[in-house]
Motif scaffolding. Structure first.
Motif: not given
Length: 256
Positions: A186-195
């Motif tokens: 589970s990856v929490i993604m905030r503005p600017g994050d990429q996956l």
């Protein structure tokens, strides 16, 4: 570990699990609420009204989603997707092609990658909304633009869904099946994050902020110097046996 160099990406892209990466795109989006107000009126947008309200409430909201005041819309639980962002390149997403798509395609091609489809997809949802549990036939560079989402997948997808089962769409359901949370990524993604989301791996996404927006660059048929990813080999084998299901259907398992 976040992937920040071309060599690291080339080594990691073929096999799960998903991984964070950092591509410095020089592009600034409008606020999520402004994007929502524009795309909800487009004839190609797809959306689903969610929540515990009765059937009639959901039907009424569905009927007025395109025209109701935006201040009201953002209080409703919903998920929205638009697969054809090229419709907005001369307006809402002016310069997106020049500042994001062309540089990324150039970057990949210069390092020996080829593909059969590479296009952006827009996702918008309100707090608590979740995507379906599904897998995509394409690799995705998921770029969180506004708000916060959590991208759920598995550390070892084969343990939960074989590539052959993913190819024929056994994944899709509203909620993920019961599983040991220790197996989850589970990856929490905030503005600017990429996956980087691998093709044919089961996943689901939940929104944690009042309004969350992400753009996924979808890579159909991605190949590096003649080599496909491990799980995509199952897809290629299936299409060899079923040539009427052309590679151009790479979005057929995407759910919104």
């Amino acid at each position: 570990m976040k992937i920040t160099t071309p060599d690291d990406f080339t080594q990691r892209w073929r096999q799960p699990p998903n991984f964070p990466l950092e591509i410095p795109f020089d592009y600034t989006f409008l606020a999520a609420v402004d994007v929502l107000d524009h795309v909800r009126r487009d004839e190609e947008v797809r959306f689903t009204i969610l929540g515990d309200d009765d059937w009639q409430v959901r039907m009424d909201r569905t009927a007025t989603f395109r025209t109701a005041p935006i201040e009201e819309i953002v209080t409703w639980p919903f998920r929205l997707v638009h697969f054809n962002l090229g419709r907005f390149y001369n307006g809402l997403l002016g310069s997106f092609q020049e500042e994001v798509m062309i540089p990324w395609r150039t970057h990949l091609a210069a390092r020996g990658f080829t593909w059969q489809r590479l296009a952006p997809i827009l996702f918008l949802s309100t707090k608590g909304a979740s995507s379906t549990y599904h897998n995509d036939n394409s690799h995705g560079l998921v770029w969180q633009v506004d708000g916060v989402k959590t991208f759920h997948s598995y550390l070892d997808p084969d343990k939960h869904l074989s590539a052959d089962a993913a190819v024929i769409g056994e994944t899709t359901s509203e909620d993920p099946p019961a599983h040991d949370e220790a197996d989850r990524q589970s990856v929490i993604m905030r503005p600017g994050d990429q996956l980087w989301s691998h093709a044919l791996t089961p996943h689901w996404v939940t929104a944690q902020s009042p309004l969350a927006m992400s753009v996924t660059l979808s890579h159909g048929g991605l190949c590096h110097q003649g080599r496909f990813s491990e799980r995509e080999l199952a897809l290629r084998a299936y299409w060899d046996k079923n040539p009427d299901e052309a590679w151009t259907h790479d979005l057929r398992n995407v759910r919104y």
